[in-house]
Scaffold this motif. Structure first.
Motif, short mmCIF file in Angstrom:
data_model
loop_
_atom_site.label_atom_id
_atom_site.label_comp_id
_atom_site.label_asym_id
_atom_site.label_seq_id
_atom_site.Cartn_x
_atom_site.Cartn_y
_atom_site.Cartn_z
N GLU A 397 0.94 -1.19 -0.06
CA GLU A 397 -0.08 0.07 0.05
C GLU A 397 0.88 1.16 0.01
OE1 GLU A 397 -3.55 2.31 2.34
OE2 GLU A 397 -2.98 0.34 2.94
N LEU A 398 1.88 1.11 0.66
CA LEU A 398 3.02 2.45 0.66
C LEU A 398 3.55 2.50 -0.66
CD1 LEU A 398 4.74 1.75 4.06
CD2 LEU A 398 2.85 3.54 3.67
N LEU A 399 3.82 1.61 -1.29
CA LEU A 399 4.34 1.59 -2.55
C LEU A 399 3.48 2.24 -3.42
CD1 LEU A 399 6.49 0.93 -4.71
CD2 LEU A 399 5.41 -1.33 -4.99
N MET A 400 2.17 1.48 -3.44
CA MET A 400 1.11 2.20 -4.38
C MET A 400 0.96 3.85 -4.13
SD MET A 400 -2.87 0.92 -4.55
CE MET A 400 -2.51 -0.70 -5.58
N ARG A 401 0.73 4.25 -2.94
CA ARG A 401 0.48 5.35 -2.69
C ARG A 401 1.69 6.28 -3.06
NH1 ARG A 401 -4.12 6.26 0.09
NH2 ARG A 401 -5.07 4.66 1.17
N GLN A 402 3.14 5.94 -3.12
CA GLN A 402 3.95 6.55 -3.45
C GLN A 402 4.01 6.54 -5.08
OE1 GLN A 402 7.91 4.72 -2.40
NE2 GLN A 402 8.76 5.28 -4.56
N VAL A 403 3.68 5.53 -5.72
CA VAL A 403 3.67 5.76 -7.24
C VAL A 403 2.62 6.86 -7.76
CG1 VAL A 403 3.22 4.35 -9.38
CG2 VAL A 403 4.63 3.25 -7.83
N LEU A 404 1.50 6.77 -6.80
CA LEU A 404 0.38 7.81 -7.16
C LEU A 404 0.62 9.08 -6.62
CD1 LEU A 404 -2.65 5.17 -6.60
CD2 LEU A 404 -1.54 5.90 -8.88
N GLY A 405 1.59 9.12 -5.75
CA GLY A 405 2.02 10.52 -5.38
C GLY A 405 1.07 10.86 -4.25
N GLN A 406 0.42 10.08 -3.62
CA GLN A 406 -0.16 10.05 -2.14
C GLN A 406 0.34 9.62 -1.02
OE1 GLN A 406 -4.03 7.95 -2.81
NE2 GLN A 406 -4.14 8.82 -4.78
N ARG A 407 1.57 9.47 -1.12
CA ARG A 407 2.64 8.65 0.21
C ARG A 407 2.92 9.74 0.93
NH1 ARG A 407 7.08 3.97 0.37
NH2 ARG A 407 7.54 4.33 2.63
N GLN A 408 2.52 9.84 2.18
CA GLN A 408 3.01 10.78 3.15
C GLN A 408 4.27 10.44 3.88
OE1 GLN A 408 0.17 12.50 5.80
NE2 GLN A 408 1.87 13.54 7.09
N TYR A 409 5.30 11.18 3.87
CA TYR A 409 6.59 10.76 4.73
C TYR A 409 6.60 11.56 5.99
CZ TYR A 409 7.99 8.75 0.02
OH TYR A 409 7.83 7.88 -0.64
N TYR A 410 6.75 10.78 7.01
CA TYR A 410 6.68 11.45 8.26
C TYR A 410 7.98 11.87 8.81
CZ TYR A 410 1.75 9.45 8.28
OH TYR A 410 0.47 9.16 7.88
N PHE A 411 9.01 11.08 8.21
CA PHE A 411 10.26 11.66 8.71
C PHE A 411 11.12 11.05 7.73
CE2 PHE A 411 9.13 7.35 10.47
CZ PHE A 411 10.13 6.78 10.06
N GLU A 412 12.37 11.78 7.61
CA GLU A 412 13.61 11.30 6.64
C GLU A 412 14.57 10.82 7.37
OE1 GLU A 412 16.58 13.88 3.77
OE2 GLU A 412 14.88 15.00 4.68
N LEU A 413 15.13 9.68 6.98
CA LEU A 413 16.44 9.14 7.63
C LEU A 413 17.56 9.69 6.84
CD1 LEU A 413 17.78 6.68 9.01
CD2 LEU A 413 17.56 5.34 7.12
N GLN A 414 18.36 10.10 7.79
CA GLN A 414 19.77 10.87 7.23
C GLN A 414 20.93 9.90 7.80
OE1 GLN A 414 19.59 14.76 8.98
NE2 GLN A 414 18.71 15.51 7.15
#
Length: 548
Positions: A397-414
Motif C-alpha cells: 500500500e505504501l508503494l502504491m501511494r508512492q507511485v500515485l503521489g499520495q504517500r506521506q513521509y513522516y520523517f526522513e532518515l539521514q
C-alpha cells in the motif's frame, strides 16, 4: 452471486460442544491461565456454543479455581460442563473423593467418561469387565441422585466396538439405564475412517433406539490422528449423531481434535443443520483468531473458512473471474463466517489484481491510468529483487501511494549506526547492541541512541525515541513477529536476505518487508515502513490491510 444456502429445518438442530478448555489444552506447548480460560469461555458464549467443557475439577487446582471464579462471571447463553471419569474400581461412587470437586463445581451438566474397549479395562484399569460396567452405572446413578445431568463419553468407542461389539454396546446400555441423557461415541485414538464411523454410528442408533423404544441422543467426539476428525464427525451426524464435540482451531493432544471452525460452517452452510444462530456465525473468524492469540499460537493463515488466506486470490485470471462472479473461486460467501476476500499482490499479478487491491485501499484506478501500469512494473521489478508483497500488504500500500503521489513521509532518515558487543557474563557470554539514528522531522534534525539485546531491537528503540515526541501514538506500536529468509543460500554469508516484520497496535496487525544483502539494512527497511504504516492508520482511521 452465490447459491442459496441450504435452508435450516426445525428438526435439524445440532448441539455443539466445545472442549477447547479441557481437551484442547492438552495440546503440546499450550498452557492456559485462569484468566485465559475465562476469556475463552466468554468468547465461546458470545459465539453461541451451547455446551462448553471447562475442565476436570480436582485433577488440578487451576480447574477448581476456574469453576469457582466462573460463578462470579457467569455465562449468558452456554451451559458450562465439568468433566471427570467414572469412580475407581472397588469403591462406591458415594465414597470416591475424586467426585466431590466435580459436585463442588456447581455445574448442572457433567460429562463422564468410561471405558468401552475390553483391552483398556483389563490392561489399563486392571479390573474385570463386570466391574467396569458397575463403575459406569454406579457413578452415573450417584451423579443423578445429586441432581446432575450426565453426558456419557464412551472412550475408545470405535476401537472397542470393533474388538467386541457386544461388550461395547453393554457399556452404552449401562450408561443409558443409569440415567445418562447423551451417549457420545469417541474416536479417542483418531484412527477410524469415515465409512466405518458412519456404519458403526448407524448400527448403534438403530439397535439402541429399537431397544429403548424412543429416539436416542447420540454424540460424536473425534481426534485427528488420521487427518479424518472433521470428516468422521460429519458422517457421524449424517448417520444420526446430534451432538458434535470439538475444539476451536482443532487444538488437542497429539494431532488435535475435530476443528469446530470447519465443522460448524460445513454443517450449517452446506448440510443445512442449525448449529449456532446465523448472526453469531459471523463471529467465527474473530473467535478463531482471538483464541489463537490468547493461547499464544500463531493463527493458521491457511485454515479452511477462518484462515487469512482462505479467500485470498493471487493469479491474475482468478482475480479477474472473482471480480465478475465470486462463485468462480469461492465455495461460500466469506462474510457469512466473518472472513473477507483478499486480493494478493505478487509477481503473478495482473492489472486486475492491482485494480482490485487499490479499491481495498479506497483508491479508484482504471486500466487507462498510466500509473497503474507503472505500479505493476515496479511491483514485478521489486519481486525479482526478492521483495514479497503477498505477505507484506502494508508495504505494498505504501508503494502504491508512492507511485500515485499520495504517500506521506513522516520523517526522513539521514543515517544510522549499529555497534554490537559480545561480553563475558560469569561463565557465559551476553550480547549487547547500541544503535544511533539521525532523522529529520518537520525541518528539525534529531539524533538519538538506544540499547537493545540485538541490533534490530536497538534500532527500533532508537527510532522510537527520536519520533515519540512528534508522534505519541507510536507508543502503542510493537513488533509482534519477525521472520528472516535467505534468498540465495549458495552465496553463503553474502546472501541476500528478506525480512518480514509484523507490527501491531493491540487492535490490528500489518506486515512490512525489507530486502538487502545486509540483514540489518533489510530489518531497518521493514521497521521504518512498519512505523510509517502505523502512523498512516492512526491518521486516516483506516485499516484496510490490517488483520483483526
Amino acid at each position: 452471486m452465490y447459491p442459496v444456502t441450504t435452508p435450516v429445518l426445525p428438526d435439524r438442530s445440532l448441539w455443539m460442544y466445545d472442549t477447547t478448555l479441557r481437551d484442547g489444552a492438552q495440546r503440546e506447548g499450550l498452557a492456559l491461565s485462569i484468566d485465559d480460560k475465562l476469556r475463552i469461555a466468554h468468547q465461546l458464549d458470545e459465539l453461541g456454543v451451547p455446551f462448553i467443557e471447562g475442565g476436570w475439577p480436582g485433577a488440578n487446582p487451576k480447574d477448581v479455581q476456574f469453576f469457582w471464579q466462573l460463578k462470579e462471571e457467569p455465562l449468558q447463553q452456554a451451559q458450562m460442563v465439568a468433566f471427570c471419569s467414572t469412580r475407581r474400581p472397588g469403591r462406591p461412587a458415594a465414597e470416591d473423593t475424586m467426585l466431590q470437586p466435580i459436585l463442588s463445581a456447581g455445574t448442572e451438566w457433567i460429562t463422564l467418561f468410561g471405558k468401552s474397549w475390553d483391552l483398556h479395562v483389563i490392561e489399563g484399569l486392571k479390573t474385570s469387565l463386570d466391574e467396569n460396567l458397575a463403575m459406569i452405572g454406579d457413578t452415573i446413578e450417584f451423579l443423578r441422585q445429586q441432581g446432575r445431568r450426565v453426558i456419557y463419553d464412551a472412550e475408545h468407542w470405535f476401537d472397542g466396538y470393533k474388538a467386541d461389539p457386544t461388550y461395547a454396546l453393554a457399556t452404552l446400555k449401562t450408561a443409558l439405564g443409569a440415567g445418562a441423557e447423551w451417549l457420545v461415541l469417541c474416536d479417542t485414538n483418531g484412527g477410524a475412517l469415515p465409512p466405518e464411523v458412519a456404519d458403526i454410528v448407524g448400527q448403534v442408533r438403530t439397535q439402541l433406539t429399537q431397544e429403548a423404544g424412543s429416539p436416542l441422543a447420540l454424540g460424536i467426539h473425534t481426534h485427528n490422528d488420521g487427518a479424518m476428525a472433521v470428516a468422521n464427525a460429519l458422517v457421524a451426524v449424517t448417520a444420526g449423531a446430534t451432538m458434535v464435540q470439538g475444539t476451536i482451531n482443532g487444538y488437542g493432544e497429539r494431532c488435535g481434535n475435530a476443528d469446530l471452525c470447519a465443522l460448524i460452517p460445513n454443517l450449517q452452510l452446506k448440510l443445512g443443520y442449525h448449529c449456532i444462530p446465523p448472526q453469531q456465525l459471523t463471529k467465527l473468524t474473530e473467535t478463531s483468531r482471538l483464541i489463537s492469540e490468547v493461547v499464544n499460537l500463531a493463527p493458521n493463515d491457511h485454515a479452511p473458512f477462518v484462515g487469512r488466506s482462505a479467500f485470498a486470490h493471487k493469479g491474475g485470471i482468478h482475480v479477474s473471474a472473482v471480480e465478475r462472479n465470486p462463485l468462480t473461486y469461492e465455495h461460500i460467501q466469506p462474510e457469512l463466517i466473518g472472513n473477507h476476500r483478499r486480493i494478493v499482490i505478487s509477481d503473478q499479478a495482473g492489472l486486475s489484481n492491482v485494480l482490485s487491491k487499490a479499491r481495498s485501499f479506497g483508491i479508484e484506478l482504471t486500466k487507462q491510468n498510466p500509473r497503474c501500469r507503472d505500479l505493476l512494473d515496479q511491483l514485478k521489478a521489486l519481486e525479482r529483487k526478492g521483495y514479497q508483497f503477498e505477505a507484506a500488504e502494508a508495504s505494498f500500500e505504501l508503494l502504491m501511494r508512492q507511485v500515485l503521489g499520495q504517500r506521506q513521509y513522516y520523517f526522513e532518515l539521514q543515517g544510522f549506526q549499529v555497534h554490537c558487543d559480545r561480553m563475558p557474563d560469569g561463565d557465559d557470554w551476553r550480547s549487547h547492541s547500541l544503535a544511533t539514528v539521525k532523522v529529520k522531522i518537520n525541518g528539525q534534525t534529531i539524533l538519538e541512541a538506544a540499547e537493545g539485546n540485538g541490533p534490530v531491537a536497538a534500532l527500533d528503540q532508537a527510532l522510537r525515541k527520536a519520533l515519540l515526541n512528534f508522534y505519541p501514538a507510536m507508543a502503542r506500536f510493537y513488533l509482534s513477529d519477525y521472520k528472516v529468509r535467505i534468498l540465495d543460500s549458495t552465496a553463503g554469508t553474502a546472501a541476500k536476505t528478506r525480512v518480514l516484520l509484523e507490527s501491531s497496535d493491540g487492535h490490528q496487525r500489518w506486515t512490512t518487508v525489507g530486502v538487502s544483502t545486509n540483514i540489518i539494512e533489510a530489518s531497518y527497511q521493514a521497521v521504518v515502513e512498519g512505523l510509517e504504516y502505523g502512523l498512516m492508520l492512526q491518521e486516516t482511521g483506516t485499516a484496510q490491510t490490517a488483520s483483526p
